[in-house]
Structures are given as structure tokens and as C-alpha cells.
Motif scaffolding. Structure first.
Motif, PDB file in Angstrom:
ATOM      1  N   PHE A  97       0.835  -1.207   0.000  1.00  0.00           N
ATOM      2  CA  PHE A  97       0.000   0.000   0.000  1.00  0.00           C
ATOM      3  C   PHE A  97       0.867   1.253   0.000  1.00  0.00           C
ATOM      4  CE2 PHE A  97      -2.971   3.207   1.404  1.00  0.00           C
ATOM      5  CZ  PHE A  97      -4.130   2.833   0.748  1.00  0.00           C
ATOM      6  N   TYR A 149     -12.227   7.191  -1.847  1.00  0.00           N
ATOM      7  CA  TYR A 149     -11.731   5.864  -2.208  1.00  0.00           C
ATOM      8  C   TYR A 149     -11.261   5.127  -0.966  1.00  0.00           C
ATOM      9  CZ  TYR A 149      -8.302   2.401  -3.595  1.00  0.00           C
ATOM     10  OH  TYR A 149      -7.571   1.254  -3.695  1.00  0.00           O
ATOM     11  N   PHE A 176      -3.407   2.149   6.982  1.00  0.00           N
ATOM     12  CA  PHE A 176      -2.841   1.394   5.866  1.00  0.00           C
ATOM     13  C   PHE A 176      -1.388   1.743   5.574  1.00  0.00           C
ATOM     14  CE2 PHE A 176      -6.168  -1.075   4.117  1.00  0.00           C
ATOM     15  CZ  PHE A 176      -7.351  -0.449   4.484  1.00  0.00           C
ATOM     16  N   GLU A 177      -0.981   2.965   5.931  1.00  0.00           N
ATOM     17  CA  GLU A 177       0.346   3.413   5.502  1.00  0.00           C
ATOM     18  C   GLU A 177       1.389   3.292   6.588  1.00  0.00           C
ATOM     19  OE1 GLU A 177      -2.262   5.428   5.777  1.00  0.00           O
ATOM     20  OE2 GLU A 177      -2.932   6.077   3.813  1.00  0.00           O
ATOM     21  N   ARG A 233     -11.975   0.826   2.762  1.00  0.00           N
ATOM     22  CA  ARG A 233     -12.032   0.288   4.127  1.00  0.00           C
ATOM     23  C   ARG A 233     -13.360  -0.426   4.371  1.00  0.00           C
ATOM     24  NH1 ARG A 233      -8.323   4.468   4.695  1.00  0.00           N
ATOM     25  NH2 ARG A 233      -6.785   4.130   6.344  1.00  0.00           N
ATOM     26  N   PHE A 267      -5.213  -7.469  -2.009  1.00  0.00           N
ATOM     27  CA  PHE A 267      -6.091  -8.489  -1.442  1.00  0.00           C
ATOM     28  C   PHE A 267      -5.488  -9.883  -1.584  1.00  0.00           C
ATOM     29  CE2 PHE A 267      -9.919 -10.998  -0.806  1.00  0.00           C
ATOM     30  CZ  PHE A 267     -10.539 -10.289   0.206  1.00  0.00           C
ATOM     31  N   PHE A 308      -7.111  -2.465  -7.026  1.00  0.00           N
ATOM     32  CA  PHE A 308      -7.616  -3.334  -5.960  1.00  0.00           C
ATOM     33  C   PHE A 308      -8.334  -4.544  -6.556  1.00  0.00           C
ATOM     34  CE2 PHE A 308     -11.382  -4.335  -3.256  1.00  0.00           C
ATOM     35  CZ  PHE A 308     -10.696  -5.010  -2.275  1.00  0.00           C
ATOM     36  N   GLY A 346      -7.413   3.735  -8.077  1.00  0.00           N
ATOM     37  CA  GLY A 346      -7.003   2.751  -7.077  1.00  0.00           C
ATOM     38  C   GLY A 346      -7.929   1.545  -7.036  1.00  0.00           C
ATOM     39  N   ILE A 347      -9.209   1.781  -7.250  1.00  0.00           N
ATOM     40  CA  ILE A 347     -10.169   0.677  -7.145  1.00  0.00           C
ATOM     41  C   ILE A 347      -9.921  -0.367  -8.241  1.00  0.00           C
ATOM     42  CG2 ILE A 347     -12.033   1.703  -8.556  1.00  0.00           C
ATOM     43  CD1 ILE A 347     -12.599  -0.079  -5.221  1.00  0.00           C
ATOM     44  N   GLY A 407      -0.065   2.422  -3.309  1.00  0.00           N
ATOM     45  CA  GLY A 407      -1.406   2.880  -3.009  1.00  0.00           C
ATOM     46  C   GLY A 407      -2.445   1.797  -3.299  1.00  0.00           C
ATOM     47  N   VAL A 408      -1.988   0.568  -3.444  1.00  0.00           N
ATOM     48  CA  VAL A 408      -2.901  -0.528  -3.767  1.00  0.00           C
ATOM     49  C   VAL A 408      -3.093  -1.396  -2.528  1.00  0.00           C
ATOM     50  CG1 VAL A 408      -3.241  -2.593  -5.181  1.00  0.00           C
ATOM     51  CG2 VAL A 408      -2.020  -0.632  -6.109  1.00  0.00           C
ATOM     52  N   PHE A 409      -4.334  -1.685  -2.236  1.00  0.00           N
ATOM     53  CA  PHE A 409      -4.571  -2.665  -1.194  1.00  0.00           C
ATOM     54  C   PHE A 409      -4.479  -4.033  -1.848  1.00  0.00           C
ATOM     55  CE2 PHE A 409      -6.783  -5.623   1.368  1.00  0.00           C
ATOM     56  CZ  PHE A 409      -6.331  -5.306   2.635  1.00  0.00           C
TER      57      PHE A 409
END
Lengths: 303, 464
Positions: free
Chosen positions: A29, B3, A242-243, B8, A37, A99, A95-96, A33-35
């Protein structure tokens, strides 16, 4: 009191392991900036690869070392493939989208790992001591019982957490990672090689996944559920931010201790079995009051 | 910011939905039996196409992926390989070849229903019988079976009251229900304590999978607790069962005299490991038959020595296993590892398939040697009468037991043995122990009457 301490300690030790997995998420992340999964699937894939190679190489002179080297090589190749095939085409996309791409990677890795290595339970013994010991016997009557396996796992995970924290905060690459995370284009414009950084960060996340997978695999056996345990990192991240590496550590400890204490002291009033989902409820409550997490950065978008 | 918040919220919802749905996270890998890749020439006459109008179609709900795959795979292998060897060795059931199709459920109820709907009308006469291989799925399919007129064989799982054929004409929990298993365990604990009365004041903890399967023995255990005055503590473990630290810390504090383990999949080996961690003696832990197989003890290795479980069928090989090895494995048509043939869960799958085959054979004696409908097969199951001689002829001596079903009794046998893990294999540790029908029957009647009342069912089918 001794019982309370025993519950608390077991929770904190579990929490360190959650932090370890959460760190894998934080790494990626922060850099992109990517979560990611797919971190849970990476834990499973890495552990499956390691344990199956260990079996294949059992008659060689150094099976553990060889299996480790080959597994690390595979995780590096995986990182390179993900960067080349998934991330590079999605540079500067929302970003989505990234993700969702990691969701795809998760499903692919789950299936690919099981197809390649099988879906059975594989016993992993890397020499971590078994059994349990009593500690603090002079402080509490009867002492506090701690599993040796948990103690060793905590020490290994703790060392890795500290190493990663130093890597992020004190090294040149760590700073480059943070720059990339803030703004891909700006980082590129000052000469930071985006693709190279992404390969590094996915490789490090892969190595973290390997360590987490091996620790958990030696406790539970290597099997599909390892990928589900990694989901426990989600509330840790929501709690810690997250960061933030520090956030992942603190969040892991809070979640670990919180769920164990809740199961013991609240569980009996609500029928028990709350250990697994309590962490998510805690994070949900946190999300309402501090959506950026304990140590997360507050983003202000001007429109 | 938007976002971030969205992300989250999304991240929180995914695992919560997974937990809420129980076991809904299995891989989406349907209809891919491993044998699809085998050589067609070897498979000729053994693997029959589902579209064959002369074949009897048997649906197979299995789980070869996901957290329960280590336990689901051997069951599926045993089941399908028995069907294949019937085709290979005997040329089918009285000459009627068997076709089958696997559908991957991931041990998820919703996916099981999907598979049921997909397979129920396949083959020339539709599905002969379903083996849901999951208590949750059995609960759901129980409502559908009477409508579709397809019987359910639920060997050792499902609704305990469904042994009452007057209320559940389509359900057949042959060889034992969870209430029977729980009663056998309590009877055993009574035996080793010099009588059930000596359980007074004892503490018994039930560590159970928090699902319909895990909750099923609770009414029986509560009844027994009130009868014999022992203290029952119920400790649920959330699916899939890898988080049990708190549960075993509680057990360390409470120090129950015995722990009954009602788990499935990774929950079992985790429980044994956690028991080791808190130094709870393994020989005071007793598992249900779904917690008494090789995948449950191997990850715990030496820590599991002394652990016992109630058993419908243990490990080992009879003549039919040798036939499977020679007809299938020697021809490259085996589904798994050669060493897996004869393990506990393999034998469970094999025994399930043997019951299906014998039910069809029985139904053929009335309706003719041709593919039969589910309704005709139901008659065959209800009139099943397997004798020692039949078992010898089937090559299953020592691995199948005489059973005689009737309209009112769909269970047939209410006894089981316990087997103990010695570090390398399972070995029987007791003789047959019977559940007490004086305790079980009133519970069955009460629960099935309640079900019939709520569902508005006629309960007089077996009265004549």
C-alpha cells in the motif's frame, strides 16, 4: 490475575503474527497505493511451495536451505510477473481498479497453488520447539503457561517487523517506496524507477508472506486455511492505518489481545465463538470514529 | 478520501460476509472430476457418459478445494472409485452401468444447493439419490427432496430426527446420527467410570464447529447431563476452526474431565495442537467420527497419540480395495494417491457408495434391471436388508455391517466403536457400543413431531 495475564499474553503473541501479515499489506500500500487483497493467497502459495519442495528435496544434503532458496526465487518471479502483467498496464488507473486486479491475483494464486502442489494438509517441521513452559511462576500462583511454538514464532515475527520498520524508515529504497506511494508520476519524474520499485516491494511482501506461512504452517499444517487467517490482517490495518508500519504493529497487538480477552470475558454472555469476528467488529467501530486508523494519514481532497 | 473510505468499508464487508456465510469461500471449480483427464481407452466401460440412456445416473457432491479439501478429497475418491469398480468389475449393477458427475461444493451450503439443482435432472431418469456430504446442505435439501422425489442418504450426518421415516420419508441417516454418536460417547464415558451414575459431578466440555453440524449433538448431551448430573460446557469454534487459543485457555482453566470434539477439517488438528499447548491429556479427548481420520491427526503428529474418536468405519483394506487397486490404479484410473486407498475417509466415501449401489440393486428387484427414478430408489433404500452374506459377496467383509431399514427406522444401526490413534494408524479401542434407544427414541419423536407440525406434514405413512 495469572489467568488474565495468560490470556493477554496469548493474545499479544497472536497479535504479533497478525502484524506480520499486515505488514505485507502495508508494504504494498505504501509503495503503490494498492490494497493487495492477494496477500493471504501469497501466504498460502509461499508456504505450499516451501513445504512441497521440502518433501521433494528431502533426500538432498540441505533440504530446508534448498527449499527456501527455490521458494524465494519463485516469489521473486511471481513479483516480476505481477508487475509485468498486472500492475504495469494499470499505472495511473484509479485505485479501485488496482484493488480489483489484486482480487483476481488472489483467486488465481489460490487455484494455481492448489493445482500445482495439491490441496491436502502438509505437515511442516522446521525444528521449532514443541510443548509449553510455565513462566512468571514467582509472580502468579501456578505461573503462566506459554506454548514454546508461540514464543519462537513471536520472536521471529518481532525481528522481521523491526527489520521492515528500519527498512522503510532508514533506507534509500524505503524512502523511494514512500515517494512512489505518494505520487507515481512525480516519483518517476525525479528518476525513481517505478517498475523496479514495484518488483522490490512485491518481492518483500512475498518474503513476508513466506515467513508468515512457514510460522503458521508449522503450527497448523500447511493447508488452504492459511489464506483465511491472513484476512485477520484487515481489521489490523483498519485499526492501525494502511500506511503505517507502527500502526500495523500496534493494531496487531490490539486486535490479538482484544479478541482473546473478548472471547474469554464477553464470550460466555453471548454464547461464545466471538473470537474470529470480534476483530472485525472492533475495526468497524473504529472506522466510524477514525476512518484513517490510529496512525494513518488524513487525506484531504480539494475540489 | 472517498476511495479510502470505500476501500475500508469494502475490506471489512468481505470477511464479515465470509464468516456470516459459514463456509462460502471455496474455490469455484465445478464439474471437473480428475478422471476427465485420464486416457479414454483405459476408461472405456468404467467411466460412462452422463448422456448414456442406459446408465443409472448418480450425482456426486464433493469438495476438493477450499479449507475442507483435505477431508473432502478422500471421501470423494472413495465414493467415485467404488462406482467405477462396480462398472469395471461387475459391469454395473446387474448390467446397468453407472454414470456419475461430480460437482464442487466447497462445503458451502449455497453451492451445494446449486449443485443439487444442476444435477437433479441429469441422466435418463434424473438423480437416483443424493449424498449431500454436509449437514448444512442436508438441512437445506431436506425441504427440496420430497418435491423432487429424490432420496437423501446421509450416513453419519444430517438431521438426527430424520431417522423417523414417518416424518422424513426421503431422508436416510443410515449407520448412525449425531445423537447416536453422542449417546455412544456418553455411554463409553459411563463404562470407563463404572456406570453412568458415576458421571455425576464430572465436567464434560463440548468443543464444537459453530454450524448446524456442530450444534446437532447439543440436545442429546443436555438431556444426558440432566439425567446423570454432569456439568456440560459448550465451547463453539468459528469456521474453519483455526482460531481456538481462547477455547483451550478456557479448558485449561476449567479442567474438564473430558472433552468431546465435534469438529471437521482443520479444526480437528488445530484442537489437538492447542490441547498439547495447554497440556490437556489427549486420551481425555473424544471426537465425533468426522474428527477421527488421518488428516485430523497427522498434522499434530505424536501429539495426537492416545486421542480417540467414535467410528463408523476405520482404516484398512478389504477385497474391494484390492479390486480398486487392480482395476483402477493399475490402469492409471485412480483419483488420488495409491496409499490413500483404505484410509478412514476414503472408506467412509466407499461405504456411502456401497449403500447407494445396494439400494439401487434392491430397487431393481422390484422395478426391473434398468435405470431407475429417485422415487423407485427410495423404495430400495427403505427396504434395504444387507446381510453378512451380501457383505462377503461385495468384498466388504469387516468394512460394512448388516443393516435392515424399515419405513419407521431409516437409521438401521445405533452402535459404533471407538478407535484410537497410535501415532501411525487408527486401531479399534472398544467393542461395539450401542446408543440407548430409550433415550434416543423419545427425542426423535418429539423433534420430528415438531418438524411435522411446523411443516404441516402427514405423519401417518408408516402407521399401516
Amino acid at each position: 490475575m495469572g489467568f488474565f495475564v495468560e490470556v493477554l499474553l496469548s493474545g499479544l503473541m497472536a497479535g504479533v503474527l497478525y502484524s506480520l501479515v499486515a505488514l505485507g499489506f502495508v508494504l504494498i500500500f505504501k509503495a503503490s497505493g494498492v490494497f493487495n487483497f492477494a496477500q493471504g493467497a501469497m501466504v498460502l502459495f509461499a508456504a505450499l511451495t516451501f513445504v512441497r519442495l521440502l518433501d521433494i528435496l528431502k533426500d538432498t544434503f540441505a533440504p530446508i536451505t534448498l527449499a527456501l532458496i527455490i521458494t524465494i526465487a519463485m516469489m521473486i518471479m511471481l513479483a516480476m510477473a505481477i508487475e509485468r502483467l498486472v500492475l504495469r498496464p494499470l499505472v495511473n488507473q484509479p485505485g479501485i481498479s488496482l484493488f480489483m486486479a489484486t482480487l483476481g491475483i488472489a483467486y488465481f494464486l489460490d487455484g494455481f497453488g492448489q493445482t500445482l502442489w495439491g490441496s491436502d494438509i502438509y505437515t511442516l517441521d522446521i525444528g521449532i520447539p514443541k510443548g509449553s513452559i510455565f513462566i512468571l511462576e514467582s509472580v502468579f500462583e501456578g505461573g503462566v503457561l506459554v506454548a514454546k511454538e508461540d514464543l519462537v514464532a513471536t520472536v521471529i515475527a518481532g525481528l522481521l517487523v523491526v527489520t521492515l520498520a528500519i527498512f522503510f524508515q532508514k533506507t534509500r529504497i524505503g524512502r523511494a517506496l514512500r515517494a512512489v506511494a505518494d505520487d507515481h508520476q512525480a516519483a518517476q519524474s525525479i528518476g525513481i524507477p517505478l517498475n523496479y520499485i514495484w518488483v522490490i516491494v512485491w518481492t518483500v511482501a512475498g518474503l513476508v508472506a513466506l515467513v508468515a506461512g512457514v510460522i503458521w504452517g508449522s503450527k497448523l499444517g500447511v493447508q488452504f486455511s492459511l489464506s483465511l487467517i491472513a484476512l485477520k490482517a484487515l481489521p489490523v490495518l483498519i485499526l492501525g492505518g494502511f500506511e503505517s508500519v507502527l500502526g500495523a504493529v500496534i493494531g496487531g497487538l490490539i486486535i490479538g489481545a482484544g479478541e482473546k480477552l473478548a472471547e474469554i470475558y464477553i464470550g460466555p454472555y453471548v454464547g461464545g465463538g466471538i473470537e474470529y469476528w470480534f476483530a472485525y467488529m472492533l475495526a468497524l467501530g473504529f472506522l466510524m470514529f477514525r476512518p484513517q486508523g490510529l496512525f494513518g494519514e488524513v487525506h484531504i481532497d480539494r475540489v | 478520501m472517498k476511495y479510502d473510505l470505500l476501500l475500508r468499508a469494502l475490506l471489512l464487508s468481505v470477511p464479515l460476509v465470509m464468516i456470516g456465510c459459514g463456509q462460502d469461500e471455496g474455490e469455484s471449480n465445478s464439474n471437473n472430476p480428475p478422471e476427465a483427464t485420464k486416457s479414454a481407452s483405459n476408461a472405456e466401460g468404467i467411466i460412462v457418459d452422463v448422456s448414456d440412456d442406459n446408465a443409472q445416473f448418480i450425482p456426486v457432491l464433493s469438495y476438493r478445494t477450499g479449507p475442507y479439501a483435505p477431508n473432502g478429497m478422500p471421501v470423494a475418491n472413495g465414493f467415485t472409485e467404488y462406482l467405477k469398480v462396480i462398472n469395471a468389475r461387475d459391469g454395473g449393477i446387474n448390467g446397468v452401468k453407472i454414470s456419475f458427475e461430480e460437482c464442487e461444493t466447497g462445503y458451502a451450503t449455497a453451492r451445494s444447493i446449486e449443485c443439487y439443482e444442476r444435477l437433479k435432472n441429469k441422466g435418463p431418469t434424473g438423480a437416483a439419490v443424493f449424498n449431500p456430504m454436509s449437514t448444512g446442505a442436508t438441512f437445506a435439501i431436506t425441504e427440496k427432496a420430497p418435491v423432487d422425489k429424490i432420496p437423501l442418504i446421509t450416513m453419519g450426518y444430517g438431521r438426527s430426527e430424520s431417522r423417523n421415516g414417518g416424518v422424513f420419508p426421503w431422508n436416510f441417516p443410515i449407520y448412525g446420527t449425531y445423537w447416536t454418536a453422542a449417546d455412544v460417547l456418553i455411554t463409553h464415558l459411563g463404562n470407563i467410570n463404572g456406570g453412568l451414575d458415576n458421571l455425576k459431578g464430572k465436567k464434560i466440555a463440548l468443543v464444537y464447529h459453530d454450524s448446524p453440524f456442530g450444534k446437532e449433538p447439543i440436545p442429546l448431551l443436555e438431556k444426558r447431563a440432566s439425567m446423570h448430573d454432569f456439568e456440560l460446557s459448550k465451547l463453539p469454534v468459528t469456521h474453519p476452526g483455526v482460531e481456538q487459543k481462547s477455547t483451550w485457555i478456557k479448558i485449561r482453566k476449567e479442567q474438564p474431565d473430558y472433552v468431546l470434539l465435534w469438529g471437521w477439517g482443520v479444526m480437528n488438528s488445530t484442537a489437538i495442537k492447542e490441547a498439547t499447548g495447554v497440556r490437556y491429556p489427549r486420551d481425555q479427548i473424544y471426537g465425533i467420527w468426522w474428527a477421527g481420520a488421518e488428516p485430523d491427526v497427522r498434522p499434530a503428529a505424536a501429539d495426537a497419540v492416545g486421542y480417540q474418536a467414535v467410528s463408523m468405519i476405520s482404516s484398512g483394506q478389504a477385497q474391494v480395495h484390492k479390486d480398486i487397486l487392480s482395476y483402477l490404479y493399475d490402469a492409471g484410473l485412480g483419483s488420488g494417491e495409491r496409499e490413500g486407498v483404505g484410509e478412514v475417509l476414503y472408506n467412509v466415501g466407499l461405504l456411502n457408495a456401497a449403500l447407494v449401489v445396494e439400494s439401487i440393486r434392491k430397487a431393481q428387484s422390484k422395478y426391473g434391471e434398468k435405470p431407475l427414478t429417485g422415487e423407485q430408489v427410495r423404495w430400495g433404500i427403505e427396504n434395504l436388508n444387507i446381510t453378512e452374506q451380501n457383505i462377503q459377496d461385495l468384498g466388504l467383509a469387516g468394512y460394512m455391517y448388516p443393516v435392515n431399514l424399515s419405513c419407521s427406522d431409516h437409521e438401521g444401526k445405533r452402535a459404533a466403536r471407538l478407535h484410537r490413534w497410535n501415532g501411525e494408524s487408527w486401531e479399534y479401542s472398544t467393542d461395539w457400543i450401542s446408543g440407548d434407544d430409550a433415550v434416543l427414541q423419545p427425542m426423535v419423536k418429539s423433534a420430528s413431531d415438531t418438524y411435522a407440525k411446523e411443516a404441516g406434514l402427514d405423519t401417518t405413512a408408516c402407521d399401516s
